[in-house]
Motif scaffolding. Structure first.
Motif, PDB file in Angstrom:
ATOM      1  N   GLN A 193      -5.647 125.028   1.561  1.00  0.00           N
ATOM      2  CA  GLN A 193      -4.259 124.605   1.828  1.00  0.00           C
ATOM      3  C   GLN A 193      -3.657 123.889   0.635  1.00  0.00           C
ATOM      4  O   GLN A 193      -2.473 123.992   0.356  1.00  0.00           O
ATOM      5  CB  GLN A 193      -4.219 123.723   3.091  1.00  0.00           C
ATOM      6  N   GLU A 234       3.051 127.420  -3.500  1.00  0.00           N
ATOM      7  CA  GLU A 234       4.453 127.329  -3.058  1.00  0.00           C
ATOM      8  C   GLU A 234       5.294 126.588  -4.106  1.00  0.00           C
ATOM      9  O   GLU A 234       6.408 126.972  -4.421  1.00  0.00           O
ATOM     10  CB  GLU A 234       4.528 126.605  -1.705  1.00  0.00           C
ATOM     11  N   PRO A 279      -3.489 131.635   9.335  1.00  0.00           N
ATOM     12  CA  PRO A 279      -2.721 130.679   8.517  1.00  0.00           C
ATOM     13  C   PRO A 279      -3.492 129.375   8.308  1.00  0.00           C
ATOM     14  O   PRO A 279      -4.039 128.818   9.265  1.00  0.00           O
ATOM     15  CB  PRO A 279      -1.452 130.440   9.347  1.00  0.00           C
ATOM     16  N   GLY A 280      -3.584 128.973   7.034  1.00  0.00           N
ATOM     17  CA  GLY A 280      -4.268 127.709   6.746  1.00  0.00           C
ATOM     18  C   GLY A 280      -5.733 127.900   6.430  1.00  0.00           C
ATOM     19  O   GLY A 280      -6.383 127.029   5.868  1.00  0.00           O
ATOM     20  N   GLN A 310      -2.628 126.613  -1.539  1.00  0.00           N
ATOM     21  CA  GLN A 310      -1.421 127.256  -0.985  1.00  0.00           C
ATOM     22  C   GLN A 310      -0.191 126.379  -1.273  1.00  0.00           C
ATOM     23  O   GLN A 310       0.864 126.876  -1.653  1.00  0.00           O
ATOM     24  CB  GLN A 310      -1.576 127.475   0.529  1.00  0.00           C
TER      25      GLN A 310
END
Ligand code: APR
Length: 247
Positions: free
Chosen positions: A69, A76, A144-145, A72
C-alpha cells in the motif's frame, strides 16, 4: 538563479567539448516536479516514513499489505508528476550528444521527458516482479490493498524496485560502471551522494580523467569530487547549462 557566471561558462565549455557525457541523477532532479526526495527535511519521505523499515524484502515478507500500500500510495503521488525543465534539458542534450543517463530515481520522468536508454539503477516504481515464482506464475485478480498473487503457487508480486540490502540490476550496474570510465564529463544532478554504489560513480569517472560537474542547491557528499559545483536548482540551472552551442 544566482550561479557564478564564470563557473557556468566553464561547465558549458567542458560539456560542449565532451564526446561522451555521463549523467547521474538523483531525487533532486524530480523535486521541482513535486516528487518528494528521501532526505529533504521538509518534503522527504525520509521524514514521514522510515524507508529502511518498509523498503526491504524482509519488511515485505513480514507485512506485505502495508508495504504494498505504501508503494501504491507512492505510485499515485508520482503518477501525477510531470517532467520539469531539467528533465527536458537532459532529453534535448541526449539528442545532440552522446550521453549515458544513469538515474537513481524510480519515477520514470526522464523517459516521459523523452530521454532514451535511461539506466534505472534502482528500478522503476511502476514495474512489478515476482517475489518468488513457480516458473509458471500467473496472477489472480488482485484484492485492493493486497499484492497480486500467483493462482498456481500463491507467490506474491513485489514492486520492481531495488530495496535496501539488494544488489543493483547487473546490466544497469555494468552500463553505469562502463560509462563512468569512458566519459570526458560527469554531470551529477540532484543527489546527496550518500547511497552506494551509485555515489561511487562520479569518483570513478574522475579517476578516469573526467571533469565532474555537480548541480545541487545544497552541499552534498560529492562536492569534494567535483571540479565545479553549481549551487542551483536543477530546473533553473540545467536549461542554461545544457543549451546548445548556438544558444
Ligand atoms: N535541484 C537539484 N537538487 C536538488 C533539488 C533541486 N531542485 N532539490 C533537492 N535537491 C537535492 C538535495 O539537496 C539532495 O542533495 O537533491 C538531493 C536529494 O538527495 P536524496 O533525497 O538523498 O536522494 P538521492 O541522492 O537520489 O538518494 C539516493 O537513496 O533513499 C535511497 O533509493 C533511494 O534512490 C535513492 C537513493
Amino acid at each position: 538563479m544566482v550561479v557564478d557566471a564564470a563557473l557556468l561558462a566553464q561547465a558549458r565549455a567542458w560539456i560542449a567539448d565532451a564526446r561522451n557525457i555521463f549523467v547521474l541523477t538523483g531525487a533532486g532532479i524530480s523535486a521541482e516536479s513535486g516528487v518528494p526526495t528521501f532526505r529533504d527535511a521538509l518534503t522527504g519521505l525520509w521524514a514521514r516514513f522510515d524507508p529502511e523499515e518498509l523498503a526491504t524484502e524482509e519488511a515485505y515478507r513480514r507485512q506485505p499489505a502495508l508495504v504494498w500500500q505504501w508503494y501504491q500510495h507512492r505510485r499515485e503521488m508520482v503518477a501525477v508528476a510531470r517532467p520539469n525543465p531539467a528533465h527536458y534539458a537532459l532529453a534535448e542534450l541526449g539528442r545532440r550528444k552522446s550521453i549515458t543517463l544513469i538515474t537513481q530515481n524510480i519515477d520514470g520522468l526522464h523517459q516521459q521527458a523523452g530521454s532514451e536508454h535511461v539506466v534505472e539503477l534502482h528500478g522503476n516504481l511502476f514495474a512489478n516482479k515476482w517475489l518468488d515464482t513457480c516458473g509458471r506464475c500467473d496472477t489472480v485478480p488482485p484484492i485492493p490493498g493486497d499484492p497480486p498473487h500467483c493462482a498456481l503457487c500463491g507467490a506474491m508480486m513485489r514492486p520492481g524496485v531495488v530495496w535496501f540490502g539488494e544488489d543493483l540490476p547487473r546490466v544497469a550496474r555494468f552500463r553505469a560502471d562502463h560509462a563512468a570510465q569512458n566519459c570526458e564529463v560527469c554531470l551529477v544532478v540532484g543527489t546527496s551522494g550518500l547511497v552506494y554504489p551509485a555515489a561511487a560513480l562520479p569518483g570513478l569517472a574522475k579517476e578516469h580523467g573526467a571533469k565532474v560537474i555537480v548541480v545541487n542547491p545544497q552541499p552534498s557528499a560529492l562536492d569534494e569530487t567535483a571540479d565545479i559545483v553549481l549551487a542551483a536548482a536543477a530546473g533553473e540551472c540545467l536549461p542554461a547549462l545544457l543549451a546548445g552551442e548556438s544558444a
